[in-house]
Write a protein that holds these residues in place. Structure first.
Motif, short mmCIF file in Angstrom:
data_model
loop_
_atom_site.label_atom_id
_atom_site.label_comp_id
_atom_site.label_asym_id
_atom_site.label_seq_id
_atom_site.Cartn_x
_atom_site.Cartn_y
_atom_site.Cartn_z
N LEU A 79 10.38 82.24 18.97
CA LEU A 79 10.92 83.45 19.58
C LEU A 79 9.89 84.56 19.46
O LEU A 79 9.35 84.79 18.37
N ARG A 80 9.60 85.26 20.57
CA ARG A 80 8.58 86.31 20.58
C ARG A 80 9.11 87.62 21.12
O ARG A 80 10.12 87.67 21.84
N HIS A 81 8.39 88.68 20.81
CA HIS A 81 8.58 90.00 21.39
C HIS A 81 7.84 90.03 22.73
O HIS A 81 6.87 89.27 22.92
N PRO A 82 8.22 90.87 23.69
CA PRO A 82 7.49 90.94 24.96
C PRO A 82 6.00 91.21 24.81
O PRO A 82 5.21 90.88 25.71
N SER A 83 5.58 91.79 23.68
CA SER A 83 4.15 92.02 23.45
C SER A 83 3.41 90.73 23.12
O SER A 83 2.18 90.69 23.14
N GLY A 84 4.16 89.67 22.81
CA GLY A 84 3.56 88.40 22.40
C GLY A 84 3.67 88.13 20.92
O GLY A 84 3.35 87.03 20.46
N ARG A 85 4.09 89.12 20.14
CA ARG A 85 4.21 88.94 18.70
C ARG A 85 5.33 87.95 18.39
O ARG A 85 6.43 88.07 18.88
N TRP A 86 5.00 86.97 17.53
CA TRP A 86 6.00 85.98 17.14
C TRP A 86 7.01 86.60 16.18
O TRP A 86 6.64 87.25 15.20
N LEU A 87 8.28 86.38 16.46
CA LEU A 87 9.34 86.82 15.56
C LEU A 87 9.81 85.67 14.66
O LEU A 87 10.19 85.88 13.52
N ALA A 88 9.77 84.47 15.19
CA ALA A 88 10.15 83.27 14.44
C ALA A 88 9.57 82.06 15.14
O ALA A 88 9.43 82.05 16.37
N ARG A 89 9.22 81.05 14.36
CA ARG A 89 8.59 79.87 14.95
C ARG A 89 8.89 78.65 14.08
O ARG A 89 8.87 78.75 12.85
N ALA A 367 12.23 88.76 12.37
CA ALA A 367 10.92 88.49 11.78
C ALA A 367 11.05 88.20 10.28
O ALA A 367 10.39 87.29 9.75
N LEU A 368 11.90 88.95 9.59
CA LEU A 368 12.10 88.71 8.16
C LEU A 368 12.76 87.35 7.93
O LEU A 368 12.38 86.61 7.02
N ALA A 369 13.72 87.01 8.80
CA ALA A 369 14.35 85.69 8.68
C ALA A 369 13.33 84.59 8.93
O ALA A 369 13.40 83.51 8.32
N GLY A 370 12.36 84.87 9.81
CA GLY A 370 11.34 83.87 10.10
C GLY A 370 10.43 83.58 8.92
O GLY A 370 9.71 82.57 8.92
N LEU A 371 10.46 84.45 7.91
CA LEU A 371 9.65 84.21 6.71
C LEU A 371 10.35 83.30 5.72
O LEU A 371 9.73 82.85 4.75
N LEU A 372 11.64 83.02 5.97
CA LEU A 372 12.38 82.13 5.07
C LEU A 372 11.87 80.71 5.21
O LEU A 372 11.29 80.33 6.23
N PRO A 373 12.09 79.87 4.20
CA PRO A 373 11.71 78.46 4.32
C PRO A 373 12.39 77.81 5.53
O PRO A 373 13.52 78.17 5.89
N ALA A 374 11.69 76.87 6.14
CA ALA A 374 12.23 76.21 7.33
C ALA A 374 13.59 75.59 7.06
O ALA A 374 14.48 75.59 7.92
N ARG A 375 13.78 75.09 5.85
CA ARG A 375 15.07 74.45 5.53
C ARG A 375 16.21 75.46 5.67
O ARG A 375 17.29 75.14 6.18
N ALA A 376 15.99 76.69 5.22
CA ALA A 376 17.03 77.71 5.31
C ALA A 376 17.30 78.09 6.76
O ALA A 376 18.45 78.26 7.18
N LEU A 377 16.24 78.24 7.56
CA LEU A 377 16.42 78.60 8.96
C LEU A 377 17.15 77.52 9.73
O LEU A 377 18.09 77.78 10.48
N LEU A 378 16.72 76.29 9.56
CA LEU A 378 17.32 75.19 10.31
C LEU A 378 18.73 74.88 9.84
O LEU A 378 19.56 74.39 10.62
N GLY A 379 18.99 75.19 8.58
CA GLY A 379 20.32 74.93 8.06
C GLY A 379 21.41 75.68 8.79
O GLY A 379 22.55 75.23 8.86
N ARG A 380 21.04 76.81 9.38
CA ARG A 380 22.03 77.59 10.13
C ARG A 380 22.50 76.86 11.38
O ARG A 380 23.57 77.16 11.91
N SER A 381 21.70 75.95 11.87
CA SER A 381 22.06 75.19 13.07
C SER A 381 22.75 73.88 12.73
O SER A 381 23.13 73.14 13.64
N GLY A 382 22.88 73.60 11.45
CA GLY A 382 23.41 72.30 11.04
C GLY A 382 24.79 72.01 11.58
O GLY A 382 25.08 70.88 12.00
N ALA A 383 25.67 73.00 11.59
CA ALA A 383 27.04 72.76 12.06
C ALA A 383 27.07 72.28 13.50
O ALA A 383 27.95 71.51 13.89
N THR A 384 26.10 72.72 14.29
CA THR A 384 26.04 72.29 15.69
C THR A 384 25.29 70.98 15.84
O THR A 384 25.79 70.03 16.47
N TYR A 385 24.10 70.89 15.25
CA TYR A 385 23.23 69.75 15.52
C TYR A 385 23.55 68.51 14.70
O TYR A 385 23.18 67.40 15.09
#
Length: 402
Positions: A79-89, A367-385
């Protein structure tokens, strides 16, 4: 029961949900006919992201591997800002390790073709509008009116879309779909080079997305707050896209510049913000957008329709009375889809932020959430995926034991 021709299953609507339901019923040995009002199944759509939950369901239908093979690989999405800055990846290897599968981006036409090819010839009847006459009961069949007259059915699957006439007949007091505040655009282009930046770009009250497909094509989409029914003043939706997104980061403007104006689709986004009281009545099951139309911000609309199809068919056999089985379908699907409809709307609320201050706070939080470990970020999608489909008949292939 499905013991005679009069006790067949009838599917109203030949979109992805209706075709998936027909194939799931076929896998269970149930005779089924699909009635589609359009003259052909040429899809009105562009690209489609099949998440792990949908791919597992498609494995039950025997077409999952075919569709995975058509998906274009890409190393990361974000996910990026219109300037091109990455917010999360997130890199796709980490995603696949967490969920055991990928998100397969394919053309909608490929999904339709895979489902149709797996059905017996003659199952799908195009240029054949059908309408529910009566939903039936535990003792009486449902009745559907087609161009050939009225037909009885032990089961009717209403996959007739967001403007479902069947839903209106079953639940006349329900308010139906409401406008989300967003309009959307979709198209497919073929650039000289595959874009390196894949995912979405969020601005103030609008977004754009870039998804590579097979054969060098790219699915490009956009969404923006707009009055219901608004259209480009001169009818040129490509020009409208360039006006809105032409100064955004690459490759969004470059891809939009390649669009053929006549192939840019624009639709207002509506959802069933108020859940239905049930997804069935009598011998009729509502499926897909007819049951739980949702905003596209989680990419789960078609995925949930495919889930519906497998859950609906799983307990049925030629000797089963579907009227007795349909309450379990509602019990399984209504809570899950209600949550996903609400989650999609919440994401839309974030996209809808338009003031500079509100958008800045949103982007900072992302952007701050994007600094979390990948496991924490992806865990939020667990209920769906993480959803697992029920098994179907032995003729359906199951990928790697799932």
């Amino acid at each position: 029961m499905f013991t005679t021709e009069a006790h067949r299953a009838i599917v109203i609507g030949g979109g992805i949900g209706g075709l998936a339901a027909a194939l799931a019923l076929h896998r269970q040995g149930i005779p089924v006919t699909v009635h589609e009002r359009a003259a052909s199944l040429e899809p009105v759509g562009a690209g489609l992201a099949l998440a792990p939950n949908a791919l597992r369901a498609l494995d039950r239908l025997g077409v999952g591997e075919r569709l995975r093979a058509l998906a274009a690989p890409h190393p990361a999405i974000g996910l990026r800002h219109p300037s091109g800055r990455w917010l999360a990846r997130t890199d796709t290897a980490t995603f696949e390790a967490r969920f055991g599968d990928t998100i397969a981006a394919v053309a909608r036409a490929e999904v339709v073709a895979a489902l149709v090819d797996a059905l017996p010839e003659g199952t799908v009847r195009t240029d054949s509008p059908a309408a529910l006459v009566t939903p039936g009961s535990a003792t009486e069949p449902a009745v559907v009116r087609t161009g050939d007259g009225e037909r009885s059915a032990a089961l009717v699957v209403a996959a007739d879309g967001i403007r479902s006439a069947t839903r209106d007949l079953l639940f006349p007091g329900h308010p139906g779909p409401r406008y989300s505040g967003f309009t959307s655009w979709r198209t497919i282009v073929t650039p000289a080079r595959r874009p390196e930046a894949v995912g979405e770009v969020w601005g103030r009250g609008q977004l754009a997305g870039v998804v590579p497909l097979a054969d060098g094509r790219v699915y490009v989409y956009g969404a923006a707050l707009a009055p219901a029914g608004a259209r480009a003043a001169d009818g040129d939706e490509k020009a409208e896209l360039l006006r809105r997104f032409g100064t955004w980061c690459a490759p969004v403007p470059q891809l939009l510049a390649l669009a053929e104006p006549e192939r840019v689709l624009r639709h207002d986004v509506r959802d069933l913000a108020e859940p239905l009281p049930a997804h069935h009545l009598g011998r009729v099951a509502l499926l897909g957008d007819a049951a739980h139309a949702m905003c596209p911000f989680q990419g789960q609309g078609a995925c949930q329709a495919i889930e519906d199809a497998v859950v609906l068919a799983a307990p049925l056999t030629p000797a089963t009375d579907p009227a007795a089985a349909l309450p379990a379908y509602t019990a399984a699907r209504l809570p899950r889809t209600t949550g996903i409809v609400a989650g999609s709307r919440r994401i839309g609320d974030l996209v809808a932020l338009r003031t500079p201050a509100a958008a800045f706070l949103r982007d900072t939080a992302l952007a701050l959430a994007g600094l979390l470990p990948a496991r924490a970020l992806l865990g939020r999608s667990g209920a769906t995926y993480d959803w697992q489909p029920p098994a179907l008949g032995a003729s359906a292939s199951v990928r790697r034991g799932r």
